[in-house]
Design an enzyme around this catalytic site. Structure first.
Site, mmCIF file in Angstrom:
data_model
loop_
_atom_site.group_PDB
_atom_site.id
_atom_site.type_symbol
_atom_site.label_atom_id
_atom_site.label_comp_id
_atom_site.label_asym_id
_atom_site.label_seq_id
_atom_site.Cartn_x
_atom_site.Cartn_y
_atom_site.Cartn_z
ATOM 1 N N ASN A 1 0.753 -1.267 0.054
ATOM 2 C CA ASN A 1 0.017 -0.201 -0.069
ATOM 3 C C ASN A 1 0.686 1.261 0.074
ATOM 4 O OD1 ASN A 1 0.573 0.648 2.869
ATOM 5 N ND2 ASN A 1 -0.277 -1.326 3.042
ATOM 6 N N ASP B 1 -4.922 -6.525 4.490
ATOM 7 C CA ASP B 1 -6.042 -7.396 4.893
ATOM 8 C C ASP B 1 -5.900 -8.880 4.271
ATOM 9 O OD1 ASP B 1 -7.185 -5.620 6.423
ATOM 10 O OD2 ASP B 1 -7.906 -4.543 4.879
ATOM 11 N N LYS C 1 9.758 -16.510 -10.370
ATOM 12 C CA LYS C 1 9.200 -15.530 -11.076
ATOM 13 C C LYS C 1 7.888 -15.904 -11.701
ATOM 14 C CE LYS C 1 9.438 -11.261 -14.156
ATOM 15 N NZ LYS C 1 10.240 -10.469 -15.202
ATOM 16 N N PHE D 1 -5.443 2.925 14.251
ATOM 17 C CA PHE D 1 -5.702 4.007 13.069
ATOM 18 C C PHE D 1 -6.525 3.602 12.204
ATOM 19 C CE2 PHE D 1 -1.829 6.130 14.883
ATOM 20 C CZ PHE D 1 -1.954 7.302 14.457
ATOM 21 N N LYS E 1 -14.448 0.060 14.481
ATOM 22 C CA LYS E 1 -13.308 -0.261 14.826
ATOM 23 C C LYS E 1 -12.717 -0.246 16.347
ATOM 24 C CE LYS E 1 -9.546 -0.350 12.191
ATOM 25 N NZ LYS E 1 -8.427 0.058 11.162
ATOM 26 N N LYS F 1 -12.434 -3.820 18.379
ATOM 27 C CA LYS F 1 -10.955 -4.303 18.514
ATOM 28 C C LYS F 1 -10.644 -3.736 19.853
ATOM 29 C CE LYS F 1 -10.452 -4.306 13.549
ATOM 30 N NZ LYS F 1 -9.422 -4.126 12.590
#
Length: 403
Positions: free
Chosen positions: A209, A278, A288, A322, A336, A340
């Site tokens: 990301n 995730d 490869k 976060f 969240k 959590k």
């Protein structure tokens, strides 16, 4: 906060040097023991005798003028300072600090000290905005140097703009805040995660990301500055953490999970600012992957939810998550926090300009069990980190000594 503190005041050669007299006086009045180093250029604007009278100590001008045979002056000054303040800090001394140049008493002492450094820039508006000056200040900030922002207004050169030395009262306040913050997490063990995890497809390709690690690095540095014992667990990043941090490098979500769990039981505060994948590939190719057609189908599986795992295993830890979102920020953040078992969730809308990944600023809302507890405007990530840690310290203290 300044009583008994040993402050080394460096004065470089700008017209704002005259304000250093008031700054020195206010520091002494606050109870600090102040010693002064002046550059040769600074003596053209204000006399050493003025600073000697106000500080009640000799003023240091030349590396080779040794007042005490028993010590090397610049090393002795560097070793004994609790805080170094450079005010005014010209573009020249900032450049010397950034490049490690040591060609006079002040720059040599700065290179030798391990004390925290507070810099108050003062220069022409165009000089302050010059890319070289901006880059030098950014580099120093990465190394842990703190800045007192210059003011905007009429400058001595006739221009109106940003570059005027902060008022002595503001610099004293910044010094007081430094010492106040430096003890707020003393003795606490803090674990911070940063960066974006990497999930391998084959030896040359991976899923990841846009996280740069900047927010996590700023939090870890701020916690260290407050006296905490900090462990930074970092995945892929585009920045470098501050010197002095204990960094554990990982790559995948699973590696980050194991690294966090290995430290969790002995940790007081966990701040999960990393962007963790995730999903990961069900299988990783040993070599490869070659092109075999117009499409490629990847089978992915869920990674272990690190934050949820920590929430389930939480005992006395203060847990901060976060939430980087693109819509319904409050709803997702509160969900969240509750699912959590977090104490706080820091949420931002990454579609907003000045927030999110790969920028030096952020715009965040902080949620607790009662809902929104702080809404921060666009600030540097270093400032966001300071605000967040102040909030954490206040809540932890309140939990120990309830009203």
């Amino acid at each position: 906060m300044l009583k008994g503190k040993r402050i080394l005041l460096g004065i470089s050669g700008g017209i704002a040097a005259y304000k250093a007299a008031a700054l020195c006086s206010k520091l002494v009045q606050a109870g600090a023991a102040v010693k002064v180093i002046m550059t040769e250029s600074a003596t053209k604007f204000i006399t050493p005798l003025t600073l000697q009278t106000l500080s009640r100590h000799p003023v240091y001008l030349d590396t080779f003028d040794e007042f005490e045979p028993a010590v090397v002056s610049h090393i002795d000054l560097a070793d004994h300072a609790d805080l170094v303040i450079i005010a005014p800090a010209t573009a020249n001394i900032i450049a010397k600090m950034a490049t490690g140049l040591a060609d006079d008493m002040l720059s040599t002492t700065l290179l030798a000290t391990t004390a925290p450094i507070l810099v108050a820039p003062a220069m022409n508006v165009h000089m302050y905005a010059h890319p070289a000056v901006d880059q030098n200040m950014a580099l120093l900030a990465e190394r842990g140097v703190r800045f007192v922002e210059p003011g905007t207004g009429q400058l001595a050169c006739g221009y109106v703009g940003k570059g005027r030395l902060a008022e002595p009262e503001d610099i004293v306040k910044a010094a007081e805040q430094w010492f106040a913050q430096s003890q707020s997490l003393a003795g606490k063990r803090v674990l911070v995660t940063a960066g974006g995890t990497v999930e391998r497809l084959d030896p040359v390709r991976y899923l990841t990301n846009d996280s740069s690690g900047l927010m996590g690095f700023a939090i870890a540095e701020a916690a260290m500055n407050r006296g905490a014992d900090v462990t930074l667990i970092a995945a892929k990043t585009t920045a470098q953490p501050a010197a002095g941090l204990h960094v554990v490098r990982v790559e995948s979500a699973e590696q980050m999970l194991q690294a966090v769990l290995a430290k969790y039981a002995e940790t007081d505060i966990v701040i999960k600012s990393a962007a963790v994948a995730d999903y990961r590939p069900v299988s990783v190719a040993a070599s490869k992957i070659k092109k075999t057609g117009d499409t490629l189908v990847l089978e992915l599986e869920r990674t272990t939810d690190i934050l949820k795992t920590l929430g389930e295993q939480k005992q006395s830890q203060f847990l901060v998550g976060f939430a980087a979102e693109t819509d319904n920020v409050m709803a997702y953040a509160m969900d969240k926090l509750q699912r959590k078992n977090c104490d706080l969730v820091v949420a931002n809308d990454i579609t907003r300009e000045g927030a999110g990944f790969n920028v030096d600023t952020n715009i965040v809302d902080i949620y607790g069990p009662e809902g929104l507890v702080a809404s921060l405007p666009q600030l540097t990530k270093r400032e966001v980190a300071d605000r967040l840690l102040s909030l954490i310290a206040e809540r932890m203290e309140r939990a120990v000594t309830p009203e």
